[in-house]
Design a protein around this motif. Structure first.
Motif, short mmCIF file in Angstrom:
data_model
loop_
_atom_site.label_atom_id
_atom_site.label_comp_id
_atom_site.label_asym_id
_atom_site.label_seq_id
_atom_site.Cartn_x
_atom_site.Cartn_y
_atom_site.Cartn_z
N GLY A 235 0.85 -1.19 0.00
CA GLY A 235 0.00 0.00 0.00
C GLY A 235 0.88 1.23 0.00
O GLY A 235 1.79 1.34 0.82
N LEU A 236 0.61 2.16 -0.92
CA LEU A 236 1.40 3.39 -0.99
C LEU A 236 0.61 4.52 -0.34
O LEU A 236 -0.51 4.80 -0.76
N ALA A 237 1.20 5.18 0.64
CA ALA A 237 0.55 6.34 1.26
C ALA A 237 1.63 7.41 1.45
O ALA A 237 2.04 7.70 2.57
N VAL A 238 2.10 7.94 0.33
CA VAL A 238 3.27 8.82 0.39
C VAL A 238 2.98 10.22 -0.14
O VAL A 238 3.91 10.98 -0.41
N ALA A 239 1.70 10.58 -0.29
CA ALA A 239 1.29 11.94 -0.63
C ALA A 239 2.11 12.52 -1.78
O ALA A 239 2.07 12.01 -2.89
N GLY A 240 2.86 13.57 -1.50
CA GLY A 240 3.56 14.32 -2.55
C GLY A 240 4.58 13.52 -3.32
O GLY A 240 4.98 13.91 -4.42
N HIS A 241 5.02 12.40 -2.78
CA HIS A 241 6.01 11.57 -3.47
C HIS A 241 5.38 10.36 -4.18
O HIS A 241 6.09 9.44 -4.59
N SER A 242 4.05 10.38 -4.35
CA SER A 242 3.38 9.25 -4.99
C SER A 242 3.88 9.03 -6.42
O SER A 242 4.06 7.89 -6.85
N SER A 243 4.12 10.13 -7.15
CA SER A 243 4.60 9.99 -8.54
C SER A 243 5.97 9.34 -8.58
O SER A 243 6.28 8.58 -9.49
N LEU A 351 -7.87 6.36 -4.81
CA LEU A 351 -7.87 5.28 -3.82
C LEU A 351 -8.03 3.94 -4.52
O LEU A 351 -8.96 3.77 -5.31
N GLY A 352 -7.13 3.02 -4.23
CA GLY A 352 -7.34 1.66 -4.71
C GLY A 352 -6.28 1.15 -5.65
O GLY A 352 -5.09 1.43 -5.49
N GLU A 353 -6.74 0.38 -6.65
CA GLU A 353 -5.83 -0.36 -7.50
C GLU A 353 -5.02 0.54 -8.42
O GLU A 353 -5.44 1.63 -8.77
N THR A 354 -3.84 0.02 -8.81
CA THR A 354 -2.97 0.68 -9.78
C THR A 354 -2.78 -0.28 -10.94
O THR A 354 -3.23 -1.42 -10.88
N VAL A 356 -0.29 -1.92 -11.51
CA VAL A 356 0.53 -3.04 -11.04
C VAL A 356 -0.28 -3.87 -10.03
O VAL A 356 -0.62 -3.38 -8.95
N PRO A 357 -0.58 -5.13 -10.36
CA PRO A 357 -1.34 -5.96 -9.41
C PRO A 357 -0.61 -6.09 -8.08
O PRO A 357 0.61 -6.28 -8.05
N GLY A 358 -1.35 -5.99 -7.01
CA GLY A 358 -0.74 -6.09 -5.68
C GLY A 358 -0.29 -4.76 -5.11
O GLY A 358 0.06 -4.67 -3.94
N LEU A 359 -0.29 -3.72 -5.93
CA LEU A 359 0.14 -2.39 -5.48
C LEU A 359 -1.08 -1.47 -5.44
O LEU A 359 -1.76 -1.30 -6.46
N TYR A 360 -1.37 -0.92 -4.27
CA TYR A 360 -2.55 -0.08 -4.09
C TYR A 360 -2.12 1.31 -3.62
O TYR A 360 -1.10 1.44 -2.94
N VAL A 361 -2.90 2.32 -4.01
CA VAL A 361 -2.54 3.69 -3.60
C VAL A 361 -3.60 4.33 -2.74
O VAL A 361 -4.78 4.01 -2.82
N ASN A 362 -3.14 5.25 -1.94
CA ASN A 362 -3.98 6.19 -1.21
C ASN A 362 -3.25 7.51 -1.39
O ASN A 362 -2.28 7.79 -0.71
N CYS A 363 -3.68 8.29 -2.39
CA CYS A 363 -2.95 9.53 -2.69
C CYS A 363 -3.91 10.54 -3.30
O CYS A 363 -5.10 10.29 -3.42
N GLY A 364 -3.38 11.68 -3.69
CA GLY A 364 -4.18 12.68 -4.37
C GLY A 364 -5.08 13.49 -3.45
O GLY A 364 -5.97 14.19 -3.91
N LYS A 399 -9.52 4.66 -12.22
CA LYS A 399 -10.25 4.48 -13.49
C LYS A 399 -11.04 5.72 -13.89
O LYS A 399 -11.36 5.91 -15.05
N ARG A 400 -11.38 6.56 -12.91
CA ARG A 400 -12.26 7.68 -13.24
C ARG A 400 -11.62 8.64 -14.25
O ARG A 400 -12.31 9.37 -14.94
N PHE A 401 -10.29 8.63 -14.32
CA PHE A 401 -9.62 9.54 -15.25
C PHE A 401 -9.74 9.05 -16.70
O PHE A 401 -9.54 9.82 -17.62
#
Lengths: 417, 97
Positions: A235-243, A351-354, A356-364, A399-401
């Motif tokens: 799970g990625l929760a790194v805010a400004g460094h998500s990119s 929020l959610g899937e990326t 890459v399977p197994g890698l999830y984000v909480n960002c933006g 997916k909304r994008f």
């Protein structure tokens, strides 16, 4: 681990404060975890806590490059509110607010959540009409907001210049009574301590430098400055460094990172017992328990990873304070700093899937991540544990994008973007 | 305060300018064969690099012309300024593309 209570405080006082134990351990990373969470800020720590508490997933590591809560969790202006426009946003931010209301008890850690209310002031007929439309939508969403008169604003915020000749005359506004502030460090520390108690390994000074994938492209581990850690779920929760993290994992996100500054004044006697936000200048201001005025305004309007502010924004924010609250005109700024916020095109989180399977984000979360910490952690934990998005998080998928189902909160994010 | 060298007006303070985000984004063509994913990427997905960034700026309180800036997003140092339509000036600047 010591439980905190008034009784314990008394006992320790009599024993010379010798019985306290560290709030969390400092373990070395194990070779394998069921879940690895990248980012030891509020969102990452909350994710670990809810994984362990709600889903019973306790073989979890939180990897933090620096120190706990040293990013945006420790750099924001601590405002918590749920007065957003769209139903999807209202639901998730109000869920966060509800969790905040019980958080000190839940974590056995005083996060000093003070529901002092919040007043948003309108400074033109157009501001006021916009505010009325906003409040109408929020009331339909079940959020406790109401329009307030100039007299009421004058009563609650006496330092605000409400005279007819004011630089920004006040036409009215609206309030959310359940809004307030909390101690931001305590939110990170409280979640860390509670997660640690449930068996989560919190590993500081551990930078993620890459991701490993198996032959089907699924996450199989992370490369860190403290060695390789195997895991199937990240799970990625790194805010400004998500990119930056996404680039390491081989994909890109619809994010731009900006510096958002915050300011604290020298300590004053109590002058402001609520949170004030001006729709004209974008200034938001409250007073901390130590007496410092905590305030901020707009972003620095170009992409940045520098965690420090630039002078034009310092000047415009200070000018807004002096213009709107003239009695504060000679108050000195004690400190100012910046956090790097990850802004999406619709000012709503991802929020959610990326890819890459197994890698999830909480960002933006952009400029408003602190208020969402309990909800962001809760829904990411749900996704990591069950493999399915929590219903509150579904509308905020990446997916909304592509589908175009954006949730445009540019106005309700309450800050000039 | 950044000092930005407008290609037409010379060095001016950053408050005269507005940043328009990532530069050199090509619109996918032909328009009627572009998938939703590709179109979404074109509209919203950005490199957002930590380091050198090629970006568009407009001299909004000046000549109102758009141009490109190669700037470091960590130090904010402006490495190069070049006109619209020109390629990024150095191989160093290529790193951020």
């Amino acid at each position: 681990m010591t439980n905190y209570s008034a009784w314990r405080l008394l006992v320790e006082g009599l024993k010379g404060q010798t019985g306290w134990s560290p709030a969390w351990r400092a373990p070395d990373p194990k070779p394998r975890y069921d879940v690895v969470i990248v980012g030891g800020g509020g969102h990452g720590l909350a994710t670990a806590y809810y994984l362990a508490k709600v889903h019973g997933v306790r073989n979890v590591a939180v990897l933090e490059r620096g120190w706990l809560g040293g990013g945006n969790t420790g750099r924001n202006t601590t405002v918590i509110r749920s007065n957003y426009y769209y139903p999807e946003s209202a639901r998730i931010y109000d869920f966060a607010l509800e969790l905040y209301e019980g958080l000190s008890r839940d974590l056995n850690y005083n996060v000093m959540f003070s529901q002092r209310g919040m007043f948003l002031t309108a400074h033109s007929r157009h501001d006021l009409e916009g505010a009325a439309r906003w409040v109408g939508a929020m009331q339909l969403n079940g959020i406790d907001t109401e329009m307030v008169s100039v007299d009421e604003i004058k009563r609650r915020i006496p330092i605000l210049d409400t005279s007819p000749n004011a630089r920004f005359p006040v036409w009215g506004g609206f309030t959310q009574k359940r809004a307030g502030t909390a101690r931001h460090d305590a939110v990170a520390w409280g979640y860390a301590r509670a997660a640690d108690r449930l068996g989560v390994d919190i590993i500081q000074n551990c930078e993620v430098r890459g991701f490993f994938k198996n032959e089907s492209g699924r996450i199989s581990g992370v490369e860190t400055s403290r060695g390789t850690i195997a895991t199937d779920i990240v799970g990625l929760a790194v805010a400004g460094h998500s990119s930056v993290m996404a680039e390491l994992a081989g994909f890109r996100l619809p994010l731009t990172s900006y510096a958002l500054q915050a300011f604290v004044s020298e300590p004053l006697k109590p002058v402001l017992d609520t949170v004030a936000l001006s729709l004209a200048t974008g200034l938001y201001i409250s007073q901390s328990d130590k007496g410092g005025l905590v305030f901020g305004g707009a972003l620095d309007h170009y992409p940045s990873y520098a965690q420090r502010g630039n002078s034009p924004t310092v000047r415009s924010v200070a000018a807004a304070v002096a213009d709107q609250m003239p009695s504060l005109g000679r108050v000195r700024i004690a400190r100012h700093w910046a956090g790097i916020v990850d802004v999406t095109h619709d000012s709503s989180p991802i929020l959610g899937e990326t890819p890459v399977p197994g890698l999830y984000v909480n960002c933006g979360w952009g400029t408003g991540g602190f208020k969402a910490i309990p909800a962001g952690g809760y829904v990411l934990a749900h996704h990591l544990a069950t493999g399915r998005a929590h219903e509150l998080a579904e509308p905020f998928s990446l997916k909304r994008f592509a589908t175009g189902a954006l949730i445009d909160e540019a106005a309700a994010s309450g800050i000039a973007h | 305060m950044l000092l930005i060298e407008c290609p037409w007006c010379g060095p001016r303070d950053e408050i005269e300018f507005h940043c328009g985000g990532q530069s050199h984004i090509a619109r996918p063509e032909p328009y009627d064969q572009v998938s939703d994913e590709t179109w979404g990427d074109y509209l919203f997905t950005r490199i957002n690099p930590k380091g050198l960034h090629l970006e568009r700026w407009v001299h909004v309180f000046g000549c109102r012309q758009w141009f490109n800036v190669a700037r470091d997003t960590v130090t904010h140092e402006v490495k190069a300024v070049y006109r619209m339509g020109e390629a990024a000036p150095s191989t160093e600047a290529e790193a951020g593309r």
